[in-house]
Write a protein that holds these residues in place. Structure first.
Motif, PDB file in Angstrom:
ATOM      1  N   VAL A 160      -2.918  30.033  82.957  1.00  0.00           N
ATOM      2  CA  VAL A 160      -3.663  30.042  84.227  1.00  0.00           C
ATOM      3  C   VAL A 160      -2.714  29.815  85.402  1.00  0.00           C
ATOM      4  O   VAL A 160      -2.772  30.529  86.415  1.00  0.00           O
ATOM      5  CB  VAL A 160      -4.771  28.966  84.212  1.00  0.00           C
ATOM      6  CG1 VAL A 160      -5.373  28.796  85.605  1.00  0.00           C
ATOM      7  CG2 VAL A 160      -5.857  29.349  83.216  1.00  0.00           C
ATOM      8  N   VAL A 161      -1.832  28.828  85.289  1.00  0.00           N
ATOM      9  CA  VAL A 161      -0.916  28.516  86.392  1.00  0.00           C
ATOM     10  C   VAL A 161       0.043  29.673  86.644  1.00  0.00           C
ATOM     11  O   VAL A 161       0.249  30.098  87.791  1.00  0.00           O
ATOM     12  CB  VAL A 161      -0.137  27.221  86.091  1.00  0.00           C
ATOM     13  CG1 VAL A 161       0.913  26.973  87.169  1.00  0.00           C
ATOM     14  CG2 VAL A 161      -1.090  26.042  85.988  1.00  0.00           C
ATOM     15  N   GLY A 174       0.856  33.392  76.919  1.00  0.00           N
ATOM     16  CA  GLY A 174       0.236  34.519  76.247  1.00  0.00           C
ATOM     17  C   GLY A 174      -0.101  34.262  74.789  1.00  0.00           C
ATOM     18  O   GLY A 174      -0.830  35.056  74.160  1.00  0.00           O
ATOM     19  N   LEU A 175       0.385  33.156  74.232  1.00  0.00           N
ATOM     20  CA  LEU A 175       0.073  32.802  72.845  1.00  0.00           C
ATOM     21  C   LEU A 175      -1.319  32.202  72.694  1.00  0.00           C
ATOM     22  O   LEU A 175      -1.738  31.911  71.569  1.00  0.00           O
ATOM     23  CB  LEU A 175       1.109  31.802  72.318  1.00  0.00           C
ATOM     24  CG  LEU A 175       2.565  32.275  72.238  1.00  0.00           C
ATOM     25  CD1 LEU A 175       3.460  31.127  71.803  1.00  0.00           C
ATOM     26  CD2 LEU A 175       2.693  33.445  71.273  1.00  0.00           C
ATOM     27  N   VAL A 229      -3.019  23.738  75.707  1.00  0.00           N
ATOM     28  CA  VAL A 229      -1.781  23.679  76.493  1.00  0.00           C
ATOM     29  C   VAL A 229      -1.383  25.073  76.968  1.00  0.00           C
ATOM     30  O   VAL A 229      -1.072  25.274  78.152  1.00  0.00           O
ATOM     31  CB  VAL A 229      -0.648  23.039  75.663  1.00  0.00           C
ATOM     32  CG1 VAL A 229       0.682  23.140  76.407  1.00  0.00           C
ATOM     33  CG2 VAL A 229      -0.965  21.582  75.359  1.00  0.00           C
ATOM     34  N   THR A 230      -1.388  26.037  76.058  1.00  0.00           N
ATOM     35  CA  THR A 230      -0.994  27.398  76.439  1.00  0.00           C
ATOM     36  C   THR A 230      -1.971  28.004  77.437  1.00  0.00           C
ATOM     37  O   THR A 230      -1.563  28.743  78.337  1.00  0.00           O
ATOM     38  CB  THR A 230      -0.905  28.294  75.198  1.00  0.00           C
ATOM     39  OG1 THR A 230      -2.170  28.275  74.486  1.00  0.00           O
ATOM     40  CG2 THR A 230       0.207  27.826  74.267  1.00  0.00           C
ATOM     41  N   ALA A 231      -3.258  27.676  77.308  1.00  0.00           N
ATOM     42  CA  ALA A 231      -4.240  28.204  78.256  1.00  0.00           C
ATOM     43  C   ALA A 231      -3.977  27.678  79.662  1.00  0.00           C
ATOM     44  O   ALA A 231      -4.056  28.428  80.645  1.00  0.00           O
ATOM     45  CB  ALA A 231      -5.656  27.830  77.807  1.00  0.00           C
ATOM     46  N   ASN A 232      -3.654  26.400  79.776  1.00  0.00           N
ATOM     47  CA  ASN A 232      -3.328  25.836  81.089  1.00  0.00           C
ATOM     48  C   ASN A 232      -2.071  26.476  81.670  1.00  0.00           C
ATOM     49  O   ASN A 232      -2.015  26.790  82.866  1.00  0.00           O
ATOM     50  CB  ASN A 232      -3.149  24.322  80.984  1.00  0.00           C
ATOM     51  CG  ASN A 232      -4.466  23.573  80.986  1.00  0.00           C
ATOM     52  OD1 ASN A 232      -5.092  23.389  82.019  1.00  0.00           O
ATOM     53  ND2 ASN A 232      -4.894  23.141  79.803  1.00  0.00           N
ATOM     54  N   VAL A 233      -1.070  26.674  80.824  1.00  0.00           N
ATOM     55  CA  VAL A 233       0.159  27.328  81.286  1.00  0.00           C
ATOM     56  C   VAL A 233      -0.136  28.746  81.767  1.00  0.00           C
ATOM     57  O   VAL A 233       0.351  29.187  82.814  1.00  0.00           O
ATOM     58  CB  VAL A 233       1.214  27.342  80.168  1.00  0.00           C
ATOM     59  CG1 VAL A 233       2.419  28.203  80.561  1.00  0.00           C
ATOM     60  CG2 VAL A 233       1.671  25.925  79.848  1.00  0.00           C
ATOM     61  N   THR A 272      -2.568  24.383  90.132  1.00  0.00           N
ATOM     62  CA  THR A 272      -2.645  25.543  91.025  1.00  0.00           C
ATOM     63  C   THR A 272      -2.972  25.101  92.447  1.00  0.00           C
ATOM     64  O   THR A 272      -2.441  25.651  93.420  1.00  0.00           O
ATOM     65  CB  THR A 272      -3.709  26.540  90.539  1.00  0.00           C
ATOM     66  OG1 THR A 272      -4.957  25.859  90.324  1.00  0.00           O
ATOM     67  CG2 THR A 272      -3.280  27.203  89.244  1.00  0.00           C
ATOM     68  N   GLY A 273      -3.834  24.096  92.566  1.00  0.00           N
ATOM     69  CA  GLY A 273      -4.133  23.566  93.892  1.00  0.00           C
ATOM     70  C   GLY A 273      -2.901  22.970  94.545  1.00  0.00           C
ATOM     71  O   GLY A 273      -2.614  23.241  95.720  1.00  0.00           O
TER      72      GLY A 273
END
Length: 344
Positions: A269-270, A251-252, A263-267, A197-198
């Protein structure tokens, strides 16, 4: 054919400039890029893009390579300084490598897209995909040398989080704030999305600067339509539709476990950050469509940030998510939509 040759010809984007002037420009960009890598990463994409637009792609790659050499020399000198530990040197190397792989290299990869004035959102999304691939390959290669970019970033995350918790306890802040800080420290796997994101924000800020750079204006003057600078105004930030699949994948997160959940959590957030930015771009375009001036724009942004208690941001994030379906910015378009008199 003529237009295509302008895009691919080298060594310079602006013909007729003396070679000495080009060399001085490249050397100056090399030194600036090295300083940005070490101290002010937020401006690194702007330096590389400006060099590419002004002097050509090969010059931009040359400036990047030269900056790497200068930074390597700086790290080598730092390693000889008294009191420098192996852990500090490894952390510094990992930090620089992360910037080079996650920000510098992807910026150069999307430079041809910027030269062609491709859509704002498509450039940013392509940069992020390139950044992910570059960091993944770099992580795999550097692990062979016993260095992990991800591991060093996690350690730094945990160190900073622990320092915050200690400061909060010393300041006797409310217990719920301390518990939240401890929870954040435990989510160190989000260091990937934090970095991405940065990097995305850095590239967006640099593209916003591009429309106001002299080199970009001169290059735009070569185009019959003369509308290239307007492409990278913030109100024109629109993400490609395929990013919706990434949002569904993110969203999974509540439904999966283990590594896949991280992995899904990082996706998520971005992608959520990108759609929030798209919502803010929609809000900006509505202000422009209504003819709101600078003073009114400042008031509107202030009301949005300080008086909505986060509700306004959430609504804008939703608007950004559904913009692909409803095209909110097409409801009313001004004839001077690409005019640079409006400040983004």
């Amino acid at each position: 054919m003529i237009e295509s040759s302008l895009h691919t010809s080298e060594p310079v984007a602006l013909p007729g400039r003396p070679s000495g002037q080009v060399w001085r420009s490249v050397i100056g960009h090399t030194v600036l890029a090295a300083l940005m890598i070490v101290a002010l990463q937020v401006f690194l994409p702007a330096v590389l893009l400006h060099c590419g637009l002004r002097n050509g792609r090969r010059s931009a790659w040359g400036a990047f390579a030269g900056a790497i050499v200068l930074v390597a020399l700086f790290l080598g000198i730092s390693a000889q300084a008294p009191g420098t530990t192996a852990e500090e040197l490894r952390a510094a190397f990992a930090s620089v490598a992360g910037v080079l792989l996650g920000l510098g290299l992807p910026t150069l990869m999307v430079l041809p897209m910027v030269q062609r004035a491709e859509a704002f959102g498509r450039v940013v999304a392509t940069m992020l995909v390139t950044s992910i691939a570059s960091l993944a390959v770099g992580e795999a290669v550097m692990r062979l040398a016993g260095i992990s970019l991800f591991g060093e970033a996690v350690r730094q995350w945990q160190t900073v989080s622990a320092a915050w918790v200690q400061q909060y306890r010393a300041a006797k802040v409310p217990a719920e704030v301390i518990r939240f800080a401890e929870w954040v420290g435990g989510q160190s796997y989000l260091v990937v999305s934090s970095a991405l994101t940065g990097f995305a924000l850095f590239v967006i800020l640099s593209l916003l600067m591009v429309g106001r750079l002299r080199a970009w204006r001169e290059r735009s003057a070569q185009k019959p339509e003369g509308g290239m600078p307007g492409v990278y105004l913030f109100r024109n930030f629109a993400l490609p539709e395929w990013l919706l699949f990434a949002f569904v994948f993110g969203g999974l997160t509540p439904l999966v476990h283990g590594v896949l959940q991280k992995v899904t959590a990082n996706v998520l957030v971005v992608v959520a950050m990108l759609y929030l930015l798209q919502g803010l771009a929609i809000f900006r375009s509505l202000l422009v469509a209504m003819g709101v001036g600078l003073f009114g724009t400042l008031i509107a942004w202030g009301l949005l940030v300080f008086l909505t208690s986060g509700i306004g941001m959430g609504l804008l994030g939703i608007a950004g998510l559904f913009d692909s379906f409803f095209h909110f910015r097409n409801f009313k378009k001004r004839k001077d939509d690409s005019h640079e008199g409006h400040s983004d």
